[in-house]
Design a protein around this motif. Structure first.
Motif, PDB file in Angstrom:
ATOM      1  N   SER A 182       0.825  -1.213   0.000  1.00 54.96           N
ATOM      2  CA  SER A 182       0.000   0.000   0.000  1.00 54.96           C
ATOM      3  C   SER A 182       0.857   1.261   0.000  1.00 54.96           C
ATOM      4  CB  SER A 182      -0.937  -0.002   1.212  1.00 54.96           C
ATOM      5  OG  SER A 182      -0.210   0.140   2.424  1.00 54.96           O
ATOM      6  N   GLU A 183       2.062   1.151   0.533  1.00 54.93           N
ATOM      7  CA  GLU A 183       2.975   2.303   0.574  1.00 54.93           C
ATOM      8  C   GLU A 183       3.849   2.409  -0.679  1.00 54.93           C
ATOM      9  OE1 GLU A 183       5.101   1.858   4.228  1.00 54.93           O
ATOM     10  OE2 GLU A 183       3.398   2.501   5.476  1.00 54.93           O
ATOM     11  N   GLY A 184       3.634   1.486  -1.635  1.00 54.07           N
ATOM     12  CA  GLY A 184       4.333   1.577  -2.918  1.00 54.07           C
ATOM     13  C   GLY A 184       5.776   1.138  -2.890  1.00 54.07           C
ATOM     14  N   ILE A 185       6.120   0.191  -2.009  1.00 50.01           N
ATOM     15  CA  ILE A 185       7.514  -0.209  -1.875  1.00 50.01           C
ATOM     16  C   ILE A 185       8.075  -0.796  -3.169  1.00 50.01           C
ATOM     17  CG2 ILE A 185       6.921  -2.509  -0.978  1.00 50.01           C
ATOM     18  CD1 ILE A 185       9.944  -0.357   0.097  1.00 50.01           C
ATOM     19  N   ILE A 186       7.273  -1.580  -3.886  1.00 47.80           N
ATOM     20  CA  ILE A 186       7.755  -2.223  -5.113  1.00 47.80           C
ATOM     21  C   ILE A 186       8.046  -1.183  -6.188  1.00 47.80           C
ATOM     22  CG2 ILE A 186       7.102  -3.761  -7.010  1.00 47.80           C
ATOM     23  CD1 ILE A 186       7.980  -5.190  -4.456  1.00 47.80           C
ATOM     24  N   ASN A 187       7.198  -0.156  -6.281  1.00 55.23           N
ATOM     25  CA  ASN A 187       7.435   0.903  -7.265  1.00 55.23           C
ATOM     26  C   ASN A 187       8.695   1.698  -6.951  1.00 55.23           C
ATOM     27  OD1 ASN A 187       5.034   0.014  -8.245  1.00 55.23           O
ATOM     28  ND2 ASN A 187       3.916   1.928  -8.005  1.00 55.23           N
ATOM     29  N   ASN A 194       7.056  -3.978 -15.886  1.00 55.73           N
ATOM     30  CA  ASN A 194       6.964  -5.436 -15.916  1.00 55.73           C
ATOM     31  C   ASN A 194       7.507  -6.046 -14.628  1.00 55.73           C
ATOM     32  OD1 ASN A 194       5.934  -5.963 -18.687  1.00 55.73           O
ATOM     33  ND2 ASN A 194       7.815  -4.921 -19.271  1.00 55.73           N
ATOM     34  N   GLU A 195       8.620  -5.500 -14.142  1.00 53.23           N
ATOM     35  CA  GLU A 195       9.171  -5.992 -12.882  1.00 53.23           C
ATOM     36  C   GLU A 195       8.215  -5.712 -11.729  1.00 53.23           C
ATOM     37  OE1 GLU A 195      13.682  -5.641 -12.298  1.00 53.23           O
ATOM     38  OE2 GLU A 195      13.254  -4.038 -13.740  1.00 53.23           O
ATOM     39  N   GLN A 196       7.648  -4.512 -11.712  1.00 56.06           N
ATOM     40  CA  GLN A 196       6.688  -4.164 -10.664  1.00 56.06           C
ATOM     41  C   GLN A 196       5.513  -5.142 -10.676  1.00 56.06           C
ATOM     42  OE1 GLN A 196       5.544  -0.092 -11.362  1.00 56.06           O
ATOM     43  NE2 GLN A 196       7.625   0.697 -11.093  1.00 56.06           N
ATOM     44  N   ARG A 197       4.983  -5.410 -11.858  1.00 54.95           N
ATOM     45  CA  ARG A 197       3.833  -6.309 -11.995  1.00 54.95           C
ATOM     46  C   ARG A 197       4.202  -7.726 -11.534  1.00 54.95           C
ATOM     47  NH1 ARG A 197       3.422  -5.918 -17.071  1.00 54.95           N
ATOM     48  NH2 ARG A 197       2.386  -3.895 -16.993  1.00 54.95           N
ATOM     49  N   TYR A 293      12.891 -13.757 -14.005  1.00 51.56           N
ATOM     50  CA  TYR A 293      11.691 -13.246 -13.346  1.00 51.56           C
ATOM     51  C   TYR A 293      10.654 -12.752 -14.349  1.00 51.56           C
ATOM     52  CZ  TYR A 293      14.804 -13.671  -9.353  1.00 51.56           C
ATOM     53  OH  TYR A 293      15.661 -14.171  -8.413  1.00 51.56           O
ATOM     54  N   SER A 294      10.622 -11.468 -14.636  1.00 52.83           N
ATOM     55  CA  SER A 294       9.494 -10.906 -15.395  1.00 52.83           C
ATOM     56  C   SER A 294       9.517 -11.219 -16.886  1.00 52.83           C
ATOM     57  CB  SER A 294       9.459  -9.389 -15.205  1.00 52.83           C
ATOM     58  OG  SER A 294      10.453  -8.755 -16.000  1.00 52.83           O
ATOM     59  N   GLY A 295      10.697 -11.571 -17.421  1.00 51.59           N
ATOM     60  CA  GLY A 295      10.809 -11.823 -18.852  1.00 51.59           C
ATOM     61  C   GLY A 295      11.240 -10.621 -19.659  1.00 51.59           C
ATOM     62  N   GLY A 296      11.301  -9.467 -19.003  1.00 55.51           N
ATOM     63  CA  GLY A 296      11.732  -8.256 -19.697  1.00 55.51           C
ATOM     64  C   GLY A 296      10.588  -7.544 -20.405  1.00 55.51           C
TER      65      GLY A 296
END
Length: 327
Positions: A182-187, A194-197, A293-296
């Motif tokens: 909720s605090e947006g740590i991944i962003n 793509n990595e974020q998703r 991971y994300s595939g790029g």
């Protein structure tokens, strides 16, 4: 250092049901004669005679091949815990007893240089809070010129080492994930959408659905939120021998390249040449993300490269299966 001298860095070997592969690992450990040797083995499900036999044979293989004087500690589970609980519990038990150490699983065949690489760098970065782990596995063939290792935001747990100071922050259930999300740590950690998703979906699956039954995504997450870097060797020091139907998660993939030699000082890593600065190499991390991971980013040059790599892997697997059927 005298090769006959006992190896002082504690080692944890995590095994389960693969006696033949475990024997290959233990033969490499025999060569360094660790003074402090920890063994963890998960249990077997009830009413599964085949698994019971394999687990018991694996434990027997280990105990029969400890042919040097050492301090041995065993954690043999009575019941089957699964990958998430079994491995994370084993590592937590290890760090209840040691301040730093090396961790191997039964499918990670180490080069002899792996042990000394980890040992030297555990000592060098013992009090450096920026460094959270040391891995022996380099997942790609990108060249790293002039230095023995580099830094990455991705932890790679095919043969690795860390400190108690880091592992105590680990939470296999990632209980704080909803708040951090909720605090947006991944962003904040990843610029690429793509990595974020990928990481939001992966961590959601672990938190809300308890899938996949694993522990290592959670360790990556722990390193992410504490900005902990992982040391990766310039030359691969681990050969993953677990890509087959015995594996829990890696049934169909293949390692990038088998090690050419297991003799000490033959890997190209020693003598150690340390980087001048500590920072994650973003261009290499993007490549790691794409292949692991994300595939790029879709339709990017890197995305096409990854598609080609995966196609070649699948083609080799199909060819290998056909050869076995015809032979």
């Amino acid at each position: 250092m005298n090769i006959k001298k006992k190896f002082e860095t504690p080692i944890l070997l995590i095994v389960w049901k693969r006696p033949e592969k475990t024997l290959r690992i233990i033969k490499e450990i025999q060569k360094i004669k660790p003074n402090d040797f920890y063994i963890a083995c998960d249990g077997y499900p009830e009413n599964n005679i085949l698994l019971e036999q394999k687990v018991k044979q694996t434990r027997k293989v280990i105990l029969e091949n400890i042919n040097w004087n050492c301090n041995i500690k065993k954690l043999f589970a009575e019941n089957n815990q699964g990958c998430k609980e079994g491995v994370s519990n084993a590592i937590s038990w290890f760090f209840e007893n040691v301040n730093e150490g090396i961790i191997l699983e039964d499918d990670c065949l180490p080069h002899q240089d792996f042990f000394y690489f980890c040992s030297e760098l555990l000592h060098k970065y013992r009090n450096d809070d920026r460094i959270w782990s040391i891995t022996g596995n380099k997942k790609h063939n990108l060249n790293i010129e002039g230095k023995s290792y580099f830094f990455s935001k991705y932890s790679n747990c095919w043969g690795w080492a860390t400190w108690r100071r880091c592992w105590t922050k680990y939470d296999k259930d990632i209980k704080n994930w909803p708040i951090e999300k909720s605090e947006g740590i991944i962003n904040q950690i990843f610029e690429d959408k793509n990595e974020q998703r990928f990481w939001k979906q992966t961590l959601d699956n672990i938190y809300y659905h308890m899938k996949p039954n694993t522990w290592d995504y959670q360790w990556n997450y722990t390193c992410f939120i504490y900005s902990g870097l992982t040391i990766i060797p310039s030359h691969n020091l681990i050969n993953n021998i677990g890509f087959d139907q015995e594996a829990t998660h890696t049934k169909f993939e293949k390692p990038i390249k088998e090690l050419e030699s297991y003799e000490r000082y033959s890997s190209g890593v020693f003598p150690l040449k340390h980087p001048n600065y500590i920072y994650d190499m973003k261009n290499i991390d993007k490549y790691t993300d794409a292949i692991c991971y994300s595939g790029g980013k879709i339709f990017s040059k890197l995305w096409f490269q990854v598609i080609l790599i995966k196609f070649r892997i699948k083609a080799k697997i199909i060819t290998s299966k056909l050869k076995r059927k015809l032979s």
